[in-house]
Design an enzyme around this catalytic site. Structure first.
Site, short mmCIF file in Angstrom:
data_model
loop_
_atom_site.label_atom_id
_atom_site.label_comp_id
_atom_site.label_asym_id
_atom_site.label_seq_id
_atom_site.Cartn_x
_atom_site.Cartn_y
_atom_site.Cartn_z
N GLU A 1 0.63 -1.05 -0.34
CA GLU A 1 -0.16 0.34 0.14
C GLU A 1 0.87 0.88 -0.01
O GLU A 1 2.02 1.18 1.06
CB GLU A 1 -0.98 -0.07 1.16
N ASP B 1 0.21 5.13 0.78
CA ASP B 1 -1.49 6.32 1.23
C ASP B 1 -0.36 7.71 1.33
O ASP B 1 0.46 7.99 1.75
CB ASP B 1 -1.16 5.79 2.46
N GLU C 1 -3.24 10.61 2.57
CA GLU C 1 -4.65 10.80 2.94
C GLU C 1 -5.31 12.04 3.89
O GLU C 1 -3.75 12.36 5.00
CB GLU C 1 -5.00 9.09 4.47
N GLN D 1 -1.67 12.80 5.80
CA GLN D 1 0.14 12.10 5.76
C GLN D 1 0.26 11.02 4.34
O GLN D 1 -0.92 11.02 3.47
CB GLN D 1 -0.41 11.13 7.10
N THR D 2 1.26 11.00 4.59
CA THR D 2 1.67 9.77 3.72
C THR D 2 1.88 8.55 4.21
O THR D 2 3.02 8.75 5.59
CB THR D 2 3.25 10.08 2.96
N GLY E 1 4.23 1.24 10.92
CA GLY E 1 4.03 2.12 9.57
C GLY E 1 4.89 3.13 9.68
O GLY E 1 5.89 3.47 10.84
N ARG F 1 9.19 4.31 19.16
CA ARG F 1 8.51 3.54 18.16
C ARG F 1 9.75 2.35 17.41
O ARG F 1 9.13 1.47 17.87
CB ARG F 1 7.56 3.22 17.10
#
Length: 343
Positions: free
Chosen positions: A109, A111, A113, A126-127, A138, A285
């Site tokens: 994917e 994105d 968004e 966001q990408t 992510g 993260r």
């Protein structure tokens, strides 16, 4: 100097740097019938009489969306888009590529968004990218825009080749991911279709779900036109893989596949001024940055260990400078309320 003044300077720099270097001058644009098909919410998908544009509506009953008629083994996906205006909290407009309908557990994917906001607050976006179902890793980056995307159309584009991914806003490359061996299957590699949707994401999209979609302002309308799709059209489950080398060569020969020195300067400027989160600097993260991350010292200095802009960083310094200037009687500067909208 106010945030608004800095944005005006940024726009002027873009005009000067990119005036003669548009990557999208000779795009082959397509009608809806030639390239796209309704995905869901058919009654809320309104095609223009000439079939060159489409409006996606969200009301209290359903959103809507469309999908490309073909899947592509690498490609260039682009459209002019205008977003809903006024109160848009809880609303998400997505322009993305995916193969989740075919490869449910190992999908890829890419994105873009757009995240709505309460009245008077700007759209954010966001990408992201996933490869081979790596949804637990992510790769989000989040940004503001230097214009109001609800006032007029702007071009948003995604380039995907075996070697790189570039996200574009108009003539500005805002993000580049260069493939390397350490990424392994995290780099998208299977054929993907283009999707565009509008939907209610009240549970997370605006301030973590604090503000919900308010259907007093419905229908929310996103408009799309000037579609461009290039790539190697394939059957994703065919037994004999298709040779897409000619298509890849074509993609990599196009202006949108490379970033010249002026565009790279504009990309640095954009990321310095308008990126407010990057996974590459989120050490909570990812204690070790993911392999495609290129750590830029000037960017790293601006972010916390959470990957978000530091409180009291660049934008706060501008606000303090504005207040100091306002206290000087010999200088007449009006405070820009947009300075209070930052993060």
């Amino acid at each position: 100097m106010s945030k608004s003044s800095y944005n005006h300077i940024f726009i002027l720099i873009l005009c000067l740097c990119l005036r003669s270097s548009s990557a999208f001058t000779n795009l082959n644009t397509l009608s809806f019938e030639e390239s796209l098909s309704p995905l869901f919410g058919d009654a809320n998908l309104v095609r223009s009489p000439d079939d060159l544009s489409v409006r996606l509506l969200l009301d209290r009953y359903t959103g809507s969306g469309f999908i490309s008629s073909n899947m592509y083994q690498h490609g260039f996906y682009s459209s002019m888009i205008k977003l809903p205006a006024d109160y848009t909290a809880g609303v998400v407009v997505a322009f993305y590529t995916s193969n989740g309908d075919v490869f449910e557990k190992t999908h890829d994917e890419l994105d873009i968004e757009f995240l709505g906001n309460i009245k008077g607050k700007p759209w954010r976006f966001q990408t992201n990218l996933y490869g081979n179902g790596s949804t637990h890793r992510g790769r989000e980056e989040r940004y503001r825009l230097w214009f109001d995307p609800s006032k007029e159309f702007h071009r948003y584009s995604i380039l995907w080749t075996p070697h790189k991914i570039i996200f574009w806003v108009d003539d500005v490359p805002i993000r580049e991911v260069i493939r390397n061996d350490a990424m392994g299957a995290d780099y998208p590699a299977k054929p993907m279709a283009l999707y565009a949707t509008i939907w209610d994401a009240s549970d997370w999209a605006t301030s973590g779900g604090k503000y919900k979609a308010n259907y007093k302002f419905a229908p929310f309308v996103a408009e799309f036109k000037s579609f461009s799709l290039d790539g190697c059209s394939v059957d994703p489950i065919q037994e004999v893989p298709m040779d897409c080398s000619d298509s890849v060569d074509f993609l990599e020969s196009q202006d949108y596949s490379s970033i010249n020195s002026h565009q790279r300067a504009a990309m640095r400027r954009f990321r310095q001024r308008f990126m407010y989160y990057s996974y590459c600097y989120d050490t909570l993260r990812y204690p070790e940055p993911l392999p495609e991350c290129v750590i830029v010292p000037a960017e790293k200095d601006r972010f916390k260990e959470t990957g978000r802009l530091k409180f009291g960083g660049t934008e706060a310094r501008e606000r303090r400078r504005n207040r100091r200037q306002q206290r000087r009687p010999e200088i007449e500067i009006e405070s820009d309320p947009d300075d209070r909208k930052l993060l």
